[in-house]
Design a protein around this motif. Structure first.
Motif, short mmCIF file in Angstrom:
data_model
loop_
_atom_site.label_atom_id
_atom_site.label_comp_id
_atom_site.label_asym_id
_atom_site.label_seq_id
_atom_site.Cartn_x
_atom_site.Cartn_y
_atom_site.Cartn_z
N CYS A 1 -12.10 2.00 -8.43
CA CYS A 1 -11.81 2.89 -9.56
C CYS A 1 -10.46 3.58 -9.37
N MET A 2 -9.77 3.81 -10.46
CA MET A 2 -8.50 4.54 -10.40
C MET A 2 -8.69 5.94 -9.80
N TYR B 1 -8.01 5.79 -6.17
CA TYR B 1 -6.56 5.81 -5.92
C TYR B 1 -6.04 7.25 -5.92
N LYS B 2 -6.47 8.04 -6.91
CA LYS B 2 -6.03 9.44 -6.98
C LYS B 2 -6.49 10.22 -5.76
N LEU B 3 -7.73 9.95 -5.31
CA LEU B 3 -8.24 10.58 -4.10
C LEU B 3 -7.39 10.21 -2.90
N ALA B 4 -7.07 8.92 -2.76
CA ALA B 4 -6.32 8.46 -1.59
C ALA B 4 -4.90 9.03 -1.58
N LYS B 5 -4.32 9.25 -2.74
CA LYS B 5 -2.98 9.83 -2.80
C LYS B 5 -2.99 11.32 -2.46
N GLN B 6 -4.10 11.99 -2.76
CA GLN B 6 -4.15 13.44 -2.55
C GLN B 6 -4.74 13.84 -1.20
N ALA C 1 -5.56 -2.65 -1.73
CA ALA C 1 -5.69 -2.67 -3.19
C ALA C 1 -5.79 -1.26 -3.75
N THR C 2 -6.54 -0.40 -3.08
CA THR C 2 -6.70 0.97 -3.56
C THR C 2 -5.38 1.72 -3.55
N LEU C 3 -4.63 1.61 -2.46
CA LEU C 3 -3.38 2.35 -2.34
C LEU C 3 -2.30 1.83 -3.29
N ASN C 4 -2.44 0.59 -3.77
CA ASN C 4 -1.43 -0.01 -4.66
C ASN C 4 -1.98 -0.28 -6.05
N LEU C 5 -3.09 0.35 -6.39
CA LEU C 5 -3.81 -0.01 -7.62
C LEU C 5 -2.95 0.01 -8.88
N PRO C 6 -2.12 1.04 -9.11
CA PRO C 6 -1.34 1.05 -10.36
C PRO C 6 -0.33 -0.09 -10.45
N ASN C 7 0.02 -0.68 -9.30
CA ASN C 7 1.04 -1.73 -9.30
C ASN C 7 0.46 -3.13 -9.37
N ILE C 8 -0.87 -3.23 -9.36
CA ILE C 8 -1.51 -4.54 -9.44
C ILE C 8 -1.89 -4.79 -10.89
N PRO C 9 -1.33 -5.79 -11.53
CA PRO C 9 -1.63 -6.01 -12.96
C PRO C 9 -3.07 -6.40 -13.18
N PRO D 1 -9.11 -12.35 0.57
CA PRO D 1 -7.94 -11.72 -0.05
C PRO D 1 -8.23 -11.35 -1.51
N LEU D 2 -7.66 -10.24 -1.97
CA LEU D 2 -7.79 -9.90 -3.38
C LEU D 2 -7.08 -10.98 -4.20
N THR D 3 -7.81 -11.60 -5.09
CA THR D 3 -7.31 -12.78 -5.80
C THR D 3 -7.58 -12.66 -7.29
#
Length: 420
Positions: free
Chosen positions: A39-40, A43-48, A353-361, A374-376
C-alpha cells in the motif's frame, strides 16, 4: 518458531530478516502469511519512520513488521479463541483497529504483527474487535486485496444525499445517477469502477477520467464498456488532458445534468476544484485521495453548497462490514480485485518495492511471502517466458484471464515454489 519478515528500524530503513517469534499467549493466534499487497500508506510510513503517527518511538531497537494488506492460514489458536478459530482456516484481516483510542495498527505499530512476513502473531485486540475474519474464497490474493477494496466500498457507502422535505440523509451513491471517478485509471480507481458495476444502487452512467492514454487503454482492456453495458451501466473513459474545455465536455456527457457523485482519486488541487464544479444539484464529492501535504487546500464553491445543496466529504479506510462485503463479493466473482494488480513478487522484493513505490509504474504490487521472487510486471511475463518455463505458464494463465492475475496463476506459483 522462526519468522522471516521485512522490518522497519527507521526512515528509509527496511530490512528482510529472520528472527524468533515468542510462544503465543492464550489470547493470541499464530498465522502463516501467504499474500501481502503493498500500500502507498506503507511507503509514507517508511519515508517518515518514527515521525509517523502510528510508529512506536523505539523501532530502532524493537523494529515493526510492515504490511497490512495480508491473508493466509491460521496455524495455532490460543485457548481463549479456540471456539471461534481453528488451525487450517484461511483468514482475512481488517487492519483499522481503533482499539480503545489507540492508533496502533498492523504493519505500522507491532513488533510481531504485520503482513510482510512468513509467520506472525495476531494480538487479542484484533479478535476482540472482530477484525480477524474467516475467508472461504479460492485465492489468497483476493483476500489481501479485500482491504483496499474495503476502502473503496467505504467511500461509496459514505456518500450521501438530502431532500427538501426533512433532514434525513440518504446514505450511499444515488441510484440511476451519474458517477464520476477522477484520476480513476489507477489501481484504486479501477477497483471503484469494478464495484460500481455490481452495487444494488447502480448508477446510470459511470465516467472515469485520466490524463494518460496508456492507463486508459489498460483500463478499457480489463473493464470494457461492453462489460459495463451488460451490467446495465453506461461507462465512459475520457482523457481530460486532450479536452479543450474539460468541464463543459464532462457536463455534456450527462446532458448538462452534472454528476450526482464525484470521487477524487488523485490529490491534485485542480482536479478537486474541477470535481466540485461538476456537481449536480444535491451532488456529493468524496475527496478520496490522501495528500502527503498537511496544508493541502483547494477552492470550493460555497455558493453552490448553499443554494444547490452540494456536499463535500473525505473517506480513508473502510470498516469491518466493508471488508466482509469486499471478500464476499470477490469470492462470488461479482467484483474483480485483480484489476488493481500489475506486478507480482516474493518476500525479497518487498523492501525495495516499498521504498521506490511512487517510481514503479502500474498498479498494485502483490507479493507472496513464502518464497523469493523478483518484483515482475505481468506485462513482462511473456518475454521472460521465452527462457523461463514458470513465466511462460504465468503468461499463458493471465492471457486466459484478460491479462489479469488470477487464482490459477496463484496456484502455478504455489506449485512451483512448494507452498502448501
Amino acid at each position: 518458531m522462526k519468522s522471516r519478515a521485512v522490518r522497519m528500524y527507521g526512515a528509509d530503513d527496511l530490512r528482510l530478516e529472520e528472527f524468533e517469534l515468542p510462544e503465543i499467549k492464550d489470547d493470541e493466534i499464530l498465522v502463516k502469511v501467504i499474500s501481502d499487497s503493498i500500500c502507498m500508506s506503507t511507503y509514507k510510513l517508511a519515508k517518515q519512520g518514527k515521525k509517523h503517527k502510528r510508529a512506536p518511538q523505539n523501532i530502532d531497537t524493537n523494529p515493526i513488521i510492515i504490511g497490512h494488506e495480508f491473508a493466509g492460514d491460521i496455524v495455532k489458536v490460543g485457548s481463549k479463541w479456540a471456539d471461534q478459530f481453528k488451525p487450517g482456516q484461511k483468514f482475512a484481516l481488517q487492519p483499522a483497529l481503533n482499539y480503545k483510542g489507540s492508533l496502533a495498527s498492523p504493519g505500522y505499530s507491532y513488533e510481531f504483527f504485520g503482513g510482510a512476513c512468513t509467520y506472525c502473531i495476531i494480538p487479542q485486540e484484533v479478535m476482540e474487535l472482530g477484525c480477524l475474519l474467516n475467508y472461504d474464497g479460492e485465492s489468497y490474493f483476493e483476500a489481501s486485496l479485500g482491504e483496499p477494496m474495503s476502502c473503496i466500498i467505504g467511500g461509496y457507502h459514505a456518500n450521501y444525499h438530502t431532500n427538501k422535505q426533512n433532514y434525513n440523509h440518504a446514505m450511499g451513491t444515488k441510484t440511476d445517477g451519474n458517477v464520476l471517478v477522477m484520476g480513476g485509471c489507477g489501481p484504486m480507481g479501477l477497483g471503484a469502477v469494478s464495484y460500481g458495476l455490481c452495487i444494488e444502487n447502480k448508477p446510470k452512467r459511470l465516467v472515469v477520467t485520466d490524463i494518460s492514454d496508456d492507463r486508459i487503454n489498460r483500463a478499457r482492456e480489463v473493464i470494457s464498456e461492453e462489460t459495463a453495458a451488460k451490467a446495465g451501466v453506461e461507462l465512459h473513459y475520457v482523457n481530460t488532458a486532450t479536452m479543450k474545455d474539460p468541464i463543459a465536455e464532462l457536463m455534456a456527457i450527462t446532458d448538462d445534468h452534472g454528476y450526482d457523485d464525484v470521487f477524487v482519486y488523485v490529490p491534485i488541487k485542480q482536479v478537486a476544484e474541477m470535481g466540485d464544479a461538476l456537481l449536480a444539484f444535491d451532488g456529493c464529492m468524496n475527496f478520496f485521495a490522501g495528500p502527503t501535504d498537511n496544508q493541502f487546500k483547494a477552492e470550493i464553491n460555497l455558493y453552490n453548497t448553499h443554494y444547490t445543496s452540494t456536499h463535500l466529504l473525505g473517506t480513508t479506510g473502510g470498516n469491518t462490514d466493508d471488508l466482509i462485503e469486499a471478500i464476499d463479493l470477490a469470492s462470488k466473482k461479482l467484483i474483480e480485485p485483480a484489476v488493481m494488480v500489475t506486478h507480482i513478487g516474493g518476500i525479497d522484493s518487498i523492501a525495495e518495492a516499498t521504498l521506490n513505490l511512487p517510481n514503479i509504474p502500474g498498479g498494485k504490487k502483490l507479493t507472496y511471502t513464502q518464497f523469493d521472487m523478483p518484483l515482475t510486471a505481468i506485462d513482462d511475463f511473456e518475454e521472460l517466458g521465452k527462457t523461463d518455463s514458470l513465466y511462460q505458464k504465468l503468461s499463458d494463465s493471465c492471457k486466459r484471464h484478460k491479462g489479469l492475475w488470477n487464482s490459477e496463476a496463484e496456484k502455478i506459483l504455489f506449485e512451483h515454489f512448494g507452498v502448501n
